[in-house]
Structures are given as C-alpha cells and as structure tokens.
Design a protein around this motif. Structure first.
Motif, PDB file in Angstrom:
ATOM      1  N   MET A 267       0.849  -1.186   0.000  1.00 37.22           N
ATOM      2  CA  MET A 267       0.000   0.000   0.000  1.00 37.22           C
ATOM      3  C   MET A 267       0.891   1.245   0.000  1.00 37.22           C
ATOM      4  O   MET A 267       2.042   1.198   0.389  1.00 37.22           O
ATOM      5  CB  MET A 267      -0.891   0.018   1.249  1.00 37.22           C
ATOM      6  CG  MET A 267      -1.812  -1.195   1.367  1.00 37.22           C
ATOM      7  SD  MET A 267      -2.991  -1.325   0.038  1.00 37.22           S
ATOM      8  CE  MET A 267      -4.104  -0.024   0.441  1.00 37.22           C
ATOM      9  N   ALA A 268       0.313   2.343  -0.419  1.00 35.87           N
ATOM     10  CA  ALA A 268       0.930   3.670  -0.305  1.00 35.87           C
ATOM     11  C   ALA A 268       2.357   3.733  -0.838  1.00 35.87           C
ATOM     12  O   ALA A 268       3.285   4.093  -0.136  1.00 35.87           O
ATOM     13  CB  ALA A 268       0.878   4.152   1.138  1.00 35.87           C
ATOM     14  N   ASP A 269       2.528   3.382  -2.090  1.00 37.80           N
ATOM     15  CA  ASP A 269       3.818   3.488  -2.756  1.00 37.80           C
ATOM     16  C   ASP A 269       3.786   4.760  -3.603  1.00 37.80           C
ATOM     17  O   ASP A 269       3.108   4.807  -4.627  1.00 37.80           O
ATOM     18  CB  ASP A 269       4.061   2.249  -3.612  1.00 37.80           C
ATOM     19  CG  ASP A 269       5.469   2.159  -4.153  1.00 37.80           C
ATOM     20  OD1 ASP A 269       6.316   2.986  -3.751  1.00 37.80           O
ATOM     21  OD2 ASP A 269       5.719   1.277  -4.978  1.00 37.80           O
ATOM     22  N   MET A 270       4.474   5.811  -3.160  1.00 37.46           N
ATOM     23  CA  MET A 270       4.410   7.118  -3.811  1.00 37.46           C
ATOM     24  C   MET A 270       5.177   7.122  -5.129  1.00 37.46           C
ATOM     25  O   MET A 270       6.313   6.691  -5.202  1.00 37.46           O
ATOM     26  CB  MET A 270       4.975   8.196  -2.887  1.00 37.46           C
ATOM     27  CG  MET A 270       4.841   9.594  -3.432  1.00 37.46           C
ATOM     28  SD  MET A 270       3.131  10.140  -3.625  1.00 37.46           S
ATOM     29  CE  MET A 270       2.672  10.370  -1.937  1.00 37.46           C
ATOM     30  N   HIS A 271       4.524   7.610  -6.175  1.00 32.89           N
ATOM     31  CA  HIS A 271       5.127   7.778  -7.489  1.00 32.89           C
ATOM     32  C   HIS A 271       4.951   9.234  -7.926  1.00 32.89           C
ATOM     33  O   HIS A 271       3.977   9.874  -7.556  1.00 32.89           O
ATOM     34  CB  HIS A 271       4.462   6.861  -8.522  1.00 32.89           C
ATOM     35  CG  HIS A 271       4.832   5.428  -8.374  1.00 32.89           C
ATOM     36  ND1 HIS A 271       4.450   4.661  -7.305  1.00 32.89           N
ATOM     37  CD2 HIS A 271       5.543   4.613  -9.186  1.00 32.89           C
ATOM     38  CE1 HIS A 271       4.918   3.439  -7.458  1.00 32.89           C
ATOM     39  NE2 HIS A 271       5.581   3.381  -8.597  1.00 32.89           N
ATOM     40  N   SER A 272       5.877   9.717  -8.728  1.00 33.85           N
ATOM     41  CA  SER A 272       5.827  11.088  -9.242  1.00 33.85           C
ATOM     42  C   SER A 272       5.630  11.070 -10.750  1.00 33.85           C
ATOM     43  O   SER A 272       5.687  10.016 -11.387  1.00 33.85           O
ATOM     44  CB  SER A 272       7.130  11.820  -8.904  1.00 33.85           C
ATOM     45  OG  SER A 272       7.317  11.864  -7.509  1.00 33.85           O
ATOM     46  N   GLU A 273       5.435  12.240 -11.319  1.00 35.75           N
ATOM     47  CA  GLU A 273       5.216  12.334 -12.755  1.00 35.75           C
ATOM     48  C   GLU A 273       6.382  11.711 -13.526  1.00 35.75           C
ATOM     49  O   GLU A 273       7.542  11.890 -13.168  1.00 35.75           O
ATOM     50  CB  GLU A 273       5.020  13.792 -13.179  1.00 35.75           C
ATOM     51  CG  GLU A 273       4.549  13.934 -14.599  1.00 35.75           C
ATOM     52  CD  GLU A 273       4.012  15.314 -14.920  1.00 35.75           C
ATOM     53  OE1 GLU A 273       3.258  15.423 -15.892  1.00 35.75           O
ATOM     54  OE2 GLU A 273       4.366  16.269 -14.217  1.00 35.75           O
ATOM     55  N   TYR A 274       6.061  10.977 -14.573  1.00 35.62           N
ATOM     56  CA  TYR A 274       6.974  10.240 -15.454  1.00 35.62           C
ATOM     57  C   TYR A 274       7.552   8.976 -14.822  1.00 35.62           C
ATOM     58  O   TYR A 274       8.450   8.364 -15.375  1.00 35.62           O
ATOM     59  CB  TYR A 274       8.092  11.138 -16.003  1.00 35.62           C
ATOM     60  CG  TYR A 274       7.564  12.198 -16.924  1.00 35.62           C
ATOM     61  CD1 TYR A 274       7.158  11.878 -18.212  1.00 35.62           C
ATOM     62  CD2 TYR A 274       7.430  13.519 -16.499  1.00 35.62           C
ATOM     63  CE1 TYR A 274       6.641  12.843 -19.056  1.00 35.62           C
ATOM     64  CE2 TYR A 274       6.918  14.495 -17.345  1.00 35.62           C
ATOM     65  CZ  TYR A 274       6.528  14.150 -18.616  1.00 35.62           C
ATOM     66  OH  TYR A 274       6.023  15.108 -19.455  1.00 35.62           O
ATOM     67  N   ASP A 275       7.025   8.549 -13.679  1.00 31.47           N
ATOM     68  CA  ASP A 275       7.410   7.254 -13.120  1.00 31.47           C
ATOM     69  C   ASP A 275       6.622   6.164 -13.834  1.00 31.47           C
ATOM     70  O   ASP A 275       5.501   6.380 -14.294  1.00 31.47           O
ATOM     71  CB  ASP A 275       7.114   7.190 -11.618  1.00 31.47           C
ATOM     72  CG  ASP A 275       8.088   8.012 -10.787  1.00 31.47           C
ATOM     73  OD1 ASP A 275       9.057   8.553 -11.351  1.00 31.47           O
ATOM     74  OD2 ASP A 275       7.859   8.114  -9.569  1.00 31.47           O
TER      75      ASP A 275
END
Length: 159
Positions: free
Chosen positions: A138-146
């Motif tokens: 759960m809650a695996d942070m991704h950013s733009e272009y990941d």
C-alpha cells in the motif's frame, strides 16, 4: 476447456482488460502498453486462462499513490480440475525516470516487460528500479513520469 483469459471475478466471467480510454479519464495514469501475458495460465490439462500486463506512466500529476493487492512469492491459487497453479507475478516500478527527455528527443521507450530477466523497461529507462515479488503493498508514492508495471494473472481457483 482452459479458463478464459483475463477473467478475475466469479460474478462476471466475461471480464477482460477493460477500456483504456475509460480508465485514462478517471486516473492520472497513461497506458504505454498492455497485453495478454504469455505463460501465466499454469501448466497441465485444464489450465487457467492468460493474465494480462499493463505498463502505466504517471502523467499530469505531481504525486500519485499506487498500491497493489495481489500475490507474489508464491502461486496465487490452485489450478482448475487438477491443473498446476498460475505463475507467480512480480512488481517492477521505475522512479525518477528519464522519460520526459526520452519523449522530447523521440528516443525508444518500453511498452511491455517481455522478459523479466532481460527487461525492456530496464534497457530503455534510467532511474531507480524497484523489482520484487512483494505484491501486497500500500501507499507506494510515485511522481510524474514514473513507470508502474501491473501484472494480473488468472485466479483459476475461482471457477
């Protein structure tokens, strides 16, 4: 007599991969590719159907929390009528990628992960790679272009 490809729900045996355009309207994730995943139905007589793979790009949003509720490390269910179980699946995410520059320069980018041992994702994208069999997270942070690879295999035990 093999199972249906991409079926995941006992209440809807005609389920499939879904409509890309509909998903992209409600999520900040773009599809770079999707396909039926070979060799995911298990071996033996009356095996489950094939699962599917989607390769998604976080786009037009600064941060996105992604989670997955699947099985890794072990087989996810027994086979149908004595067949062997489906293959275990894995997670492969790439964070802090160079995809923005790749797109601007027209350079190759992955559309699938055809061979996990010789990953197209690893060959065409630099960044921080997360590859494991921990598919209940759960809650695996991704950013733009990941990038986020999602593999769903047929739960043949539902039938």
């Amino acid at each position: 007599r093999d199972g249906e490809n991409c079926c995941l729900s006992v209440i809807n045996p005609d389920a499939d991969m879904g409509d890309v355009e509909a998903w992209e309207l409600i999520e900040p994730l773009l599809y770079l590719g999707r396909r039926l995943r070979p060799q995911t139905g298990g071996i033996g007589k009356y095996q489950g159907g094939l699962g599917f793979e989607t390769l998604r790009l976080v786009f037009n949003t600064p941060n996105q929390v992604l989670s997955h509720g699947g099985n890794g490390h072990t087989f996810n269910g027994t086979g149908m009528f004595g067949a062997y179980p489906a293959s275990p699946i894995y997670r492969h995410s790439i964070k802090d990628t160079d995809l923005k520059e790749r797109f601007e320069k027209g350079r190759p980018y992955p559309v699938a992960d055809f061979d996990p041992e010789n990953s197209e994702m690893s060959a065409h994208v630099t960044g921080t790679h997360l590859k494991d069999h921990n598919l209940s997270h759960m809650a695996d942070m991704h950013s733009e272009y990941d990038l986020y690879l999602s593999i769903s295999v047929r739960r043949s035990w539902l039938w």
